[in-house]
Design a protein around this motif. Structure first.
Motif, PDB file in Angstrom:
ATOM      1  N   THR A   1      24.476   6.984   5.725  1.00  0.00           N
ATOM      2  CA  THR A   1      23.114   6.750   5.252  1.00  0.00           C
ATOM      3  C   THR A   1      22.665   7.968   4.464  1.00  0.00           C
ATOM      4  O   THR A   1      22.661   9.084   4.988  1.00  0.00           O
ATOM      5  CB  THR A   1      22.159   6.518   6.436  1.00  0.00           C
ATOM      6  N   ILE A   2      22.290   7.746   3.196  1.00  0.00           N
ATOM      7  CA  ILE A   2      21.793   8.862   2.380  1.00  0.00           C
ATOM      8  C   ILE A   2      20.276   8.789   2.203  1.00  0.00           C
ATOM      9  O   ILE A   2      19.669   9.697   1.658  1.00  0.00           O
ATOM     10  CB  ILE A   2      22.501   8.939   1.015  1.00  0.00           C
ATOM     11  N   GLY A   3      19.682   7.695   2.678  1.00  0.00           N
ATOM     12  CA  GLY A   3      18.236   7.548   2.598  1.00  0.00           C
ATOM     13  C   GLY A   3      17.834   6.117   2.885  1.00  0.00           C
ATOM     14  O   GLY A   3      18.666   5.281   3.257  1.00  0.00           O
ATOM     15  N   VAL A   4      16.542   5.850   2.711  1.00  0.00           N
ATOM     16  CA  VAL A   4      16.008   4.490   2.877  1.00  0.00           C
ATOM     17  C   VAL A   4      14.917   4.261   1.840  1.00  0.00           C
ATOM     18  O   VAL A   4      14.228   5.195   1.427  1.00  0.00           O
ATOM     19  CB  VAL A   4      15.438   4.233   4.287  1.00  0.00           C
ATOM     20  N   LEU A   5      14.784   3.007   1.442  1.00  0.00           N
ATOM     21  CA  LEU A   5      13.640   2.536   0.670  1.00  0.00           C
ATOM     22  C   LEU A   5      12.663   1.947   1.668  1.00  0.00           C
ATOM     23  O   LEU A   5      13.040   1.084   2.470  1.00  0.00           O
ATOM     24  CB  LEU A   5      14.068   1.457  -0.337  1.00  0.00           C
ATOM     25  N   ASP A   6      11.421   2.400   1.630  1.00  0.00           N
ATOM     26  CA  ASP A   6      10.392   1.958   2.577  1.00  0.00           C
ATOM     27  C   ASP A   6       9.227   1.367   1.792  1.00  0.00           C
ATOM     28  O   ASP A   6       8.726   1.991   0.857  1.00  0.00           O
ATOM     29  CB  ASP A   6       9.924   3.165   3.397  1.00  0.00           C
ATOM     30  N   ILE A   7       8.812   0.148   2.168  1.00  0.00           N
ATOM     31  CA  ILE A   7       7.667  -0.493   1.525  1.00  0.00           C
ATOM     32  C   ILE A   7       6.760  -1.042   2.612  1.00  0.00           C
ATOM     33  O   ILE A   7       7.204  -1.770   3.497  1.00  0.00           O
ATOM     34  CB  ILE A   7       8.104  -1.626   0.571  1.00  0.00           C
ATOM     35  N   ASP A   8       5.471  -0.701   2.534  1.00  0.00           N
ATOM     36  CA  ASP A   8       4.469  -1.132   3.505  1.00  0.00           C
ATOM     37  C   ASP A   8       3.448  -2.040   2.828  1.00  0.00           C
ATOM     38  O   ASP A   8       3.171  -1.891   1.634  1.00  0.00           O
ATOM     39  CB  ASP A   8       3.709   0.065   4.076  1.00  0.00           C
ATOM     40  N   SER A   9       2.865  -2.923   3.630  1.00  0.00           N
ATOM     41  CA  SER A   9       1.807  -3.807   3.146  1.00  0.00           C
ATOM     42  C   SER A   9       0.675  -3.859   4.162  1.00  0.00           C
ATOM     43  O   SER A   9       0.925  -3.842   5.368  1.00  0.00           O
ATOM     44  CB  SER A   9       2.349  -5.226   2.921  1.00  0.00           C
ATOM     45  N   PRO A  10      -0.562  -3.993   3.666  1.00  0.00           N
ATOM     46  CA  PRO A  10      -1.680  -4.186   4.587  1.00  0.00           C
ATOM     47  C   PRO A  10      -1.732  -5.611   5.142  1.00  0.00           C
ATOM     48  O   PRO A  10      -2.483  -5.882   6.067  1.00  0.00           O
ATOM     49  CB  PRO A  10      -2.907  -3.881   3.727  1.00  0.00           C
ATOM     50  N   ASN A  15       0.808  -1.215   0.000  1.00  0.00           N
ATOM     51  CA  ASN A  15       0.000   0.000   0.000  1.00  0.00           C
ATOM     52  C   ASN A  15       0.847   1.273   0.000  1.00  0.00           C
ATOM     53  O   ASN A  15       0.301   2.368  -0.081  1.00  0.00           O
ATOM     54  CB  ASN A  15      -0.992   0.023   1.177  1.00  0.00           C
ATOM     55  N   TRP A  16       2.174   1.122   0.044  1.00  0.00           N
ATOM     56  CA  TRP A  16       3.043   2.309   0.003  1.00  0.00           C
ATOM     57  C   TRP A  16       4.443   1.851  -0.372  1.00  0.00           C
ATOM     58  O   TRP A  16       4.936   0.839   0.143  1.00  0.00           O
ATOM     59  CB  TRP A  16       3.076   2.997   1.376  1.00  0.00           C
ATOM     60  N   VAL A  17       5.084   2.588  -1.263  1.00  0.00           N
ATOM     61  CA  VAL A  17       6.474   2.323  -1.611  1.00  0.00           C
ATOM     62  C   VAL A  17       7.136   3.654  -1.949  1.00  0.00           C
ATOM     63  O   VAL A  17       6.587   4.458  -2.696  1.00  0.00           O
ATOM     64  CB  VAL A  17       6.616   1.323  -2.787  1.00  0.00           C
ATOM     65  N   GLY A  18       8.290   3.890  -1.360  1.00  0.00           N
ATOM     66  CA  GLY A  18       8.975   5.138  -1.655  1.00  0.00           C
ATOM     67  C   GLY A  18      10.244   5.304  -0.859  1.00  0.00           C
ATOM     68  O   GLY A  18      10.743   4.360  -0.245  1.00  0.00           O
ATOM     69  N   PHE A  19      10.714   6.528  -0.874  1.00  0.00           N
ATOM     70  CA  PHE A  19      12.015   6.825  -0.294  1.00  0.00           C
ATOM     71  C   PHE A  19      11.921   7.959   0.715  1.00  0.00           C
ATOM     72  O   PHE A  19      11.119   8.887   0.556  1.00  0.00           O
ATOM     73  CB  PHE A  19      12.997   7.229  -1.399  1.00  0.00           C
ATOM     74  N   TYR A  20      12.741   7.836   1.728  1.00  0.00           N
ATOM     75  CA  TYR A  20      13.053   8.939   2.617  1.00  0.00           C
ATOM     76  C   TYR A  20      14.524   9.217   2.403  1.00  0.00           C
ATOM     77  O   TYR A  20      15.331   8.291   2.276  1.00  0.00           O
ATOM     78  CB  TYR A  20      12.791   8.566   4.086  1.00  0.00           C
ATOM     79  N   VAL A  21      14.887  10.488   2.306  1.00  0.00           N
ATOM     80  CA  VAL A  21      16.283  10.856   2.086  1.00  0.00           C
ATOM     81  C   VAL A  21      16.812  11.595   3.314  1.00  0.00           C
ATOM     82  O   VAL A  21      16.055  12.244   4.041  1.00  0.00           O
ATOM     83  CB  VAL A  21      16.464  11.708   0.805  1.00  0.00           C
ATOM     84  N   THR A  22      18.104  11.471   3.523  1.00  0.00           N
ATOM     85  CA  THR A  22      18.728  12.105   4.669  1.00  0.00           C
ATOM     86  C   THR A  22      18.610  13.615   4.527  1.00  0.00           C
ATOM     87  O   THR A  22      18.992  14.193   3.508  1.00  0.00           O
ATOM     88  CB  THR A  22      20.197  11.668   4.804  1.00  0.00           C
TER      89      THR A  22
END
Length: 160
Positions: free
Chosen positions: A127-136, A51-58
């Protein structure tokens, strides 16, 4: 493009093909935002039951800020060490969480999320960021997903 539920081959082979697609998609492009946006779109098309996929950057030495993503609006700032994303950023280790409600300090950006995987993006020890993926779904992500997404991030790091 294929999704994991409709792809007739094994998941490992699917991730290998995904990596090749990512490299072809990003080849010659140097804009980080554009490359993160296309990477999140590619993952959104490839992965099912998310339900969500994306990036957070430092954003600073100890915090992340929302980057390109696919999904509902999300938390904007996350401190290193806070929640699943902040933990991955601080430890520089992939976080594979079968039940986010059991994760100490979980940050609930989307109440529908039940499992999560976060892969840190690390360059030159930082750390320059993260890949984040969520699931229901609970327990959505496997060891094969972890390995495939870590390779995906290794490929991505060549273009950002």
């Amino acid at each position: 493009m294929f999704q994991t539920t409709s792809y007739s081959g094994d998941l490992t082979a699917g991730y290998e093909l995904l990596n090749k697609q990512l490299a072809a998609l990003l080849e010659g492009e140097t804009n980080t935002v554009a490359n993160l946006a296309n990477a999140s779109a590619l993952l959104n098309q490839f992965l099912d039951r998310i339900n969500w996929v994306g990036f957070y950057v430092t954003d600073s030495e100890d915090s992340l800020i929302l980057g390109p993503f696919q999904g509902l609006p999300a938390c904007v700032h996350i401190a290193f060490g806070k929640g699943v994303c902040g933990t991955a950023a601080a430890t520089q280790e992939t976080q594979l969480v079968a039940d986010v409600h059991q994760f100490p300090g979980h940050i609930a950006c989307d109440a529908a999320s039940n499992s999560e995987i976060v892969v840190p993006l690390v360059r030159d020890g930082k750390t320059i960021g993260v890949l984040d993926i969520d699931s229901p779904e609970f327990d959505r992500f496997s060891e094969i997903d972890r390995q495939g997404l870590e390779r995906f991030c290794e490929t991505l790091l060549r273009y950002i």
